[in-house]
Design a protein around this motif. Structure first.
Motif, PDB file in Angstrom:
ATOM      1  N   LYS A  68       7.339  -1.140 -10.758  1.00  0.00           N
ATOM      2  CA  LYS A  68       6.817   0.203 -11.076  1.00  0.00           C
ATOM      3  C   LYS A  68       7.881   1.304 -10.980  1.00  0.00           C
ATOM      4  O   LYS A  68       7.587   2.477 -11.199  1.00  0.00           O
ATOM      5  CB  LYS A  68       5.659   0.561 -10.125  1.00  0.00           C
ATOM      6  N   GLY A  69       9.094   0.917 -10.598  1.00  0.00           N
ATOM      7  CA  GLY A  69      10.170   1.910 -10.516  1.00  0.00           C
ATOM      8  C   GLY A  69       9.993   2.914  -9.391  1.00  0.00           C
ATOM      9  O   GLY A  69      10.295   4.101  -9.546  1.00  0.00           O
ATOM     10  N   VAL A  70       9.505   2.442  -8.229  1.00  0.00           N
ATOM     11  CA  VAL A  70       9.360   3.328  -7.064  1.00  0.00           C
ATOM     12  C   VAL A  70      10.579   3.135  -6.156  1.00  0.00           C
ATOM     13  O   VAL A  70      10.799   2.050  -5.627  1.00  0.00           O
ATOM     14  CB  VAL A  70       8.057   3.016  -6.267  1.00  0.00           C
ATOM     15  N   PRO A  71      11.404   4.163  -5.972  1.00  0.00           N
ATOM     16  CA  PRO A  71      12.589   4.007  -5.123  1.00  0.00           C
ATOM     17  C   PRO A  71      12.214   3.860  -3.642  1.00  0.00           C
ATOM     18  O   PRO A  71      11.334   4.556  -3.147  1.00  0.00           O
ATOM     19  CB  PRO A  71      13.379   5.303  -5.345  1.00  0.00           C
ATOM     20  N   ILE A  72      12.892   2.928  -2.963  1.00  0.00           N
ATOM     21  CA  ILE A  72      12.719   2.745  -1.510  1.00  0.00           C
ATOM     22  C   ILE A  72      14.076   2.974  -0.860  1.00  0.00           C
ATOM     23  O   ILE A  72      15.075   2.385  -1.255  1.00  0.00           O
ATOM     24  CB  ILE A  72      12.200   1.327  -1.166  1.00  0.00           C
ATOM     25  N   PHE A  73      14.104   3.859   0.144  1.00  0.00           N
ATOM     26  CA  PHE A  73      15.338   4.135   0.881  1.00  0.00           C
ATOM     27  C   PHE A  73      15.155   3.633   2.310  1.00  0.00           C
ATOM     28  O   PHE A  73      14.206   4.040   2.982  1.00  0.00           O
ATOM     29  CB  PHE A  73      15.631   5.639   0.907  1.00  0.00           C
ATOM     30  N   VAL A  74      16.021   2.735   2.747  1.00  0.00           N
ATOM     31  CA  VAL A  74      15.944   2.270   4.140  1.00  0.00           C
ATOM     32  C   VAL A  74      17.309   2.427   4.803  1.00  0.00           C
ATOM     33  O   VAL A  74      18.337   2.369   4.142  1.00  0.00           O
ATOM     34  CB  VAL A  74      15.471   0.795   4.251  1.00  0.00           C
ATOM     35  N   GLY A  75      17.302   2.654   6.116  1.00  0.00           N
ATOM     36  CA  GLY A  75      18.558   2.798   6.850  1.00  0.00           C
ATOM     37  C   GLY A  75      18.299   2.945   8.329  1.00  0.00           C
ATOM     38  O   GLY A  75      17.150   3.029   8.759  1.00  0.00           O
ATOM     39  N   ASN A  76      19.383   2.964   9.115  1.00  0.00           N
ATOM     40  CA  ASN A  76      19.210   3.104  10.567  1.00  0.00           C
ATOM     41  C   ASN A  76      19.941   4.319  11.120  1.00  0.00           C
ATOM     42  O   ASN A  76      20.195   4.425  12.308  1.00  0.00           O
ATOM     43  CB  ASN A  76      19.648   1.818  11.291  1.00  0.00           C
ATOM     44  N   ILE A  77      20.314   5.244  10.199  1.00  0.00           N
ATOM     45  CA  ILE A  77      20.872   6.526  10.624  1.00  0.00           C
ATOM     46  C   ILE A  77      20.058   7.597   9.904  1.00  0.00           C
ATOM     47  O   ILE A  77      20.069   7.671   8.678  1.00  0.00           O
ATOM     48  CB  ILE A  77      22.367   6.652  10.274  1.00  0.00           C
ATOM     49  N   ILE A  78      19.334   8.402  10.671  1.00  0.00           N
ATOM     50  CA  ILE A  78      18.386   9.347  10.070  1.00  0.00           C
ATOM     51  C   ILE A  78      19.048  10.259   9.047  1.00  0.00           C
ATOM     52  O   ILE A  78      18.598  10.361   7.915  1.00  0.00           O
ATOM     53  CB  ILE A  78      17.672  10.181  11.165  1.00  0.00           C
ATOM     54  N   TYR A  79      20.139  10.936   9.455  1.00  0.00           N
ATOM     55  CA  TYR A  79      20.688  11.916   8.511  1.00  0.00           C
ATOM     56  C   TYR A  79      21.253  11.241   7.267  1.00  0.00           C
ATOM     57  O   TYR A  79      21.223  11.773   6.168  1.00  0.00           O
ATOM     58  CB  TYR A  79      21.698  12.849   9.197  1.00  0.00           C
ATOM     59  N   LYS A  80      21.751   9.983   7.410  1.00  0.00           N
ATOM     60  CA  LYS A  80      22.292   9.247   6.261  1.00  0.00           C
ATOM     61  C   LYS A  80      21.152   8.869   5.320  1.00  0.00           C
ATOM     62  O   LYS A  80      21.277   8.960   4.092  1.00  0.00           O
ATOM     63  CB  LYS A  80      23.026   7.995   6.774  1.00  0.00           C
ATOM     64  N   LEU A  81      20.021   8.493   5.897  1.00  0.00           N
ATOM     65  CA  LEU A  81      18.834   8.136   5.109  1.00  0.00           C
ATOM     66  C   LEU A  81      18.385   9.344   4.273  1.00  0.00           C
ATOM     67  O   LEU A  81      18.122   9.232   3.074  1.00  0.00           O
ATOM     68  CB  LEU A  81      17.719   7.693   6.068  1.00  0.00           C
TER      69      LEU A  81
ATOM     70  N   THR B  36       0.839  -1.216   0.000  1.00  0.00           N
ATOM     71  CA  THR B  36       0.000   0.000   0.000  1.00  0.00           C
ATOM     72  C   THR B  36       0.867   1.256   0.000  1.00  0.00           C
ATOM     73  O   THR B  36       0.566   2.222  -0.708  1.00  0.00           O
ATOM     74  CB  THR B  36      -0.910   0.007   1.261  1.00  0.00           C
ATOM     75  N   ASP B  37       1.955   1.229   0.782  1.00  0.00           N
ATOM     76  CA  ASP B  37       2.870   2.382   0.827  1.00  0.00           C
ATOM     77  C   ASP B  37       3.470   2.642  -0.551  1.00  0.00           C
ATOM     78  O   ASP B  37       3.570   3.785  -0.997  1.00  0.00           O
ATOM     79  CB  ASP B  37       4.007   2.135   1.837  1.00  0.00           C
ATOM     80  N   VAL B  38       3.870   1.550  -1.217  1.00  0.00           N
ATOM     81  CA  VAL B  38       4.487   1.672  -2.550  1.00  0.00           C
ATOM     82  C   VAL B  38       3.474   2.219  -3.553  1.00  0.00           C
ATOM     83  O   VAL B  38       3.794   3.100  -4.350  1.00  0.00           O
ATOM     84  CB  VAL B  38       5.064   0.311  -3.015  1.00  0.00           C
ATOM     85  N   MET B  39       2.230   1.712  -3.480  1.00  0.00           N
ATOM     86  CA  MET B  39       1.191   2.181  -4.410  1.00  0.00           C
ATOM     87  C   MET B  39       0.890   3.666  -4.187  1.00  0.00           C
ATOM     88  O   MET B  39       0.659   4.420  -5.126  1.00  0.00           O
ATOM     89  CB  MET B  39      -0.096   1.353  -4.255  1.00  0.00           C
ATOM     90  N   GLU B  40       0.934   4.077  -2.913  1.00  0.00           N
ATOM     91  CA  GLU B  40       0.695   5.490  -2.606  1.00  0.00           C
ATOM     92  C   GLU B  40       1.833   6.361  -3.161  1.00  0.00           C
ATOM     93  O   GLU B  40       1.612   7.429  -3.706  1.00  0.00           O
ATOM     94  CB  GLU B  40       0.562   5.689  -1.089  1.00  0.00           C
ATOM     95  N   ALA B  41       3.073   5.847  -3.022  1.00  0.00           N
ATOM     96  CA  ALA B  41       4.232   6.574  -3.570  1.00  0.00           C
ATOM     97  C   ALA B  41       4.126   6.657  -5.089  1.00  0.00           C
ATOM     98  O   ALA B  41       4.503   7.671  -5.690  1.00  0.00           O
ATOM     99  CB  ALA B  41       5.528   5.867  -3.166  1.00  0.00           C
ATOM    100  N   LEU B  42       3.587   5.601  -5.692  1.00  0.00           N
ATOM    101  CA  LEU B  42       3.418   5.578  -7.154  1.00  0.00           C
ATOM    102  C   LEU B  42       2.458   6.676  -7.608  1.00  0.00           C
ATOM    103  O   LEU B  42       2.696   7.356  -8.613  1.00  0.00           O
ATOM    104  CB  LEU B  42       2.915   4.196  -7.596  1.00  0.00           C
ATOM    105  N   SER B  43       1.376   6.873  -6.848  1.00  0.00           N
ATOM    106  CA  SER B  43       0.418   7.921  -7.214  1.00  0.00           C
ATOM    107  C   SER B  43       1.054   9.311  -7.065  1.00  0.00           C
ATOM    108  O   SER B  43       0.763  10.221  -7.830  1.00  0.00           O
ATOM    109  CB  SER B  43      -0.866   7.816  -6.376  1.00  0.00           C
TER     110      SER B  43
END
Length: 601
Positions: A432-445, A396-403
């Motif tokens: 769908k080519g939706v970029p996802i960024f994940v990490g555990n350091i806020i400023y690095k993310l 659902t998150d990805v589909m929302e990002a797609l819109s």
């Protein structure tokens, strides 16, 4: 109405630092457990809370306690061992610090690392006082180890070279703190603890310097935080959920830090849920023994009837499945108190969980505290948020990002802090080519996302630059000697008066009539892709005949479309220099003879 009894509670001490700099090892040394050795890669993966009675501090610190003038009145110290900033960005006091004081652990040999910097920023934002533990002094070449020895005793046993190396490394640390706006010094050289950061050199592995660290924590807490540590003993408890977890035979439980009041078995508590305030009754209060680790399943929990702040406690109660880590826990003893607590918790959660429906990024985090911290950072950087919520990244998150992507590509992304990406979400994102960024350091993310945005903008600009036509004005040399061929194509010598010319552009005359296309540009012996103001070049013009369509000495203009002008004005404004603007104005005059649109250019 009689005044409630007040007493000094034990301070809540958070231990922060970069991965593998020794946070859990330090607590292991204090509590003589081996939590660090059991964890994957020796890295803390959950938040823990450890209660250290003042007797233990006295035993470990021994005669050093006497160095602190006056008696230590604290009942003990409550340590939170945290992999990041969750303890600071809890919802207590609207994003204020759950911790009263912090210990920032820095590997003295590695110095500042990304999470060190992030930890300092969090401490600064929340105005949390902290002490620096400069760890791993035992790794300094030739260091003589004496287990559990005070640093000030141990340092005297080191040879001059080891002492000098420690001094050099300490000055490097002090310099780094200075760059970040802090005055710092070795703890025994600090003149004023309210103005200078105290750095205690330690070996968490062997316990060197730990006595001084404990004395400093206890002494500074008592000296500077006494008012803050006074609690209403008989008042209903308030706390923060550290973790929500399944326990065999107990169902869903919550690990909670109680920072005010008294929590009793059979109390009704109100906690923050996904989209509601959960009201439930405590079935069991499970308290680890002193020096035990709240998260360690090997240790037996004692069932207790009540717990007084500050304490780490596990609560078993029905209906906690949707409780959110980082949300408040409020005990309520009447219908009126329950309603008040529900209102307070809902208003706090609703201000963190965002659903704007506007164009913006999708944000997911593991706890409410993390979500609040990440959302704040994004807002400060003027990055709009469409939705911010707790939990793993779903389809659902990805589909929302797609819109969102369909409206504005740079915001059609999902940012996840300390969360996993569900399998179906990953599949859809790839398809769908939706970029996802994940990490555990806020400023690095955020940095990774910003770098991607810059890269996309540069890519877009490169594409636009390839396809847009820039303005240019040229004049054919009047001398016939510069007519090298009259037709098919005509080749003539020209001077670029303003702007720039490239192969492929259409040329027009003073009256707006089209004369041909520049096929190639030659500068001396080389073919070039661009000629700018002041260049003298030979151009091949397809479709023009010298003497019929164009004449020596004539001025010609690069033909521009309305779309070119719009792109140049809006998206490529920074690419235009003074001469381009002059060429644009000269061309607009020519084009305005036939189309009023150009009068406004």
């Amino acid at each position: 109405m009689r005044e409630m009894t007040k007493k000094i509670r034990q301070p809540i001490i958070a231990v922060l630092g970069h991965v593998d700099h020794g946070k859990t090892t330090l607590l292991d040394r204090i509590r003589r457990t081996k939590v660090a050795a059991k964890e994957a890669g020796g890295i803390t993966q959950h938040i823990g809370a450890t209660e250290v009675p003042i007797e233990t501090v006295r035993t470990l610190a021994g005669p050093l306690i006497k160095l602190w003038k006056g008696e230590i009145k604290l009942p003990g110290l409550l340590f939170i061992d945290t992999p990041g900033h969750e303890a600071f960005t809890s919802l207590r006091a609207r994003g204020g610090s759950l911790a009263d004081l912090a210990v920032l652990i820095v590997d003295i040999n590695e110095g500042f690392q990304p999470q060190t910097i992030e930890s300092i920023e969090i401490l600064r934002k929340n105005r949390t006082p902290f002490i620096v533990a400069a760890n791993k002094i035992d790794r300094i070449k030739g260091w003589k180890v004496e287990e559990d020895e005070p640093f000030l005793v141990n340092i005297k046993k080191q040879d001059p070279r080891a002492q000098q190396e420690l001094e050099t490394k300490l000055w490097e640390l002090i310099g780094k703190f200075y760059e970040m706006g802090f005055q710092a010094n070795r703890f025994d050289r600090v003149q004023n603890f309210t103005r200078e950061l105290a750095i205690v050199p330690i070996s968490a592995k062997y316990g060197i310097g730990v006595p001084e660290l404990l004395v400093l924590i206890a002494g500074l807490s008592q000296k500077y935080l006494e008012e803050q540590l006074k609690i209403e003993v008989e008042g209903p408890a308030r706390g923060t959920i550290l973790e929500v977890r399944e326990e065999l035979g107990l169902g869903t439980t919550i690990d909670v830090i109680v920072y005010d009041g008294t929590l009793r078995k059979d109390d009704t508590i109100v906690v923050g849920g996904k989209d509601k305030a959960i009201v439930t009754k405590i079935r069991a209060l499970l308290k680890p023994k002193p020096l035990d680790e709240i998260r360690d399943p090997r240790f037996r929990f004692d069932q207790v009837d009540e717990v007084v702040a500050a304490a780490g406690i596990k609560i078993a109660a029905p209906g906690l499945e949707e409780a959110l880590a980082g949300s408040p826990v409020i005990a309520a003893r009447s219908e009126e108190e329950i309603e008040k607590a529900k209102e307070e918790i809902l208003s706090q959660i609703q201000s963190v969980v965002i659903n704007t429906g506007k164009v913006g990024v999708i944000v997911k985090a593991d706890t409410l505290g993390s979500l609040e911290a990440l959302s704040k950072e994004l807002s400060e950087k003027n990055i709009p948020i469409r939705k911010a919520d707790v939990g793993n990244i779903s389809k659902t998150d990805v589909m929302e990002a797609l819109s969102v992507k369909e409206e504005d590509e740079k915001y059609g992304v999902v940012l996840g802090f300390n969360v996993k990406v569900n399998e179906d979400a990953e599949e859809v994102a790839k398809a769908k080519g939706v970029p996802i960024f994940v990490g555990n350091i806020i400023y690095k993310l955020i940095e990774d996302y910003e770098a991607w945005v810059t890269e996309q903008e540069e890519k877009k600009k490169r594409e636009l630059l390839k396809n847009v036509t820039f303005p240019g004005v040229i004049r054919l040399y009047p001398d016939e000697r510069y007519v090298f061929r009259r037709s098919k194509p005509a080749i003539v010598g020209v001077e670029v008066l303003e702007g720039r010319i490239r192969p492929g552009v259409v040329l027009i005359k003073q009256n707006g009539e089209k004369v041909g296309v520049i096929k190639s540009i030659k500068n001396k012996n080389d073919f070039v892709q661009e000629a700018k103001k002041g260049d003298a070049v030979a151009v091949a013009i397809e479709g023009a005949i010298v003497g019929r369509h164009i004449q020596p000495g004539e001025t010609l203009y690069v033909d521009l479309s309305k779309n070119d002008v719009i792109l140049l004005a809006k998206q490529l404004k920074n690419e235009l220099d003074e001469t381009d603007i002059k060429a644009l104005k000269m061309t607009a005059k020519v084009k305005a003879q036939q189309d009023p649109f150009w009068k406004a250019v």
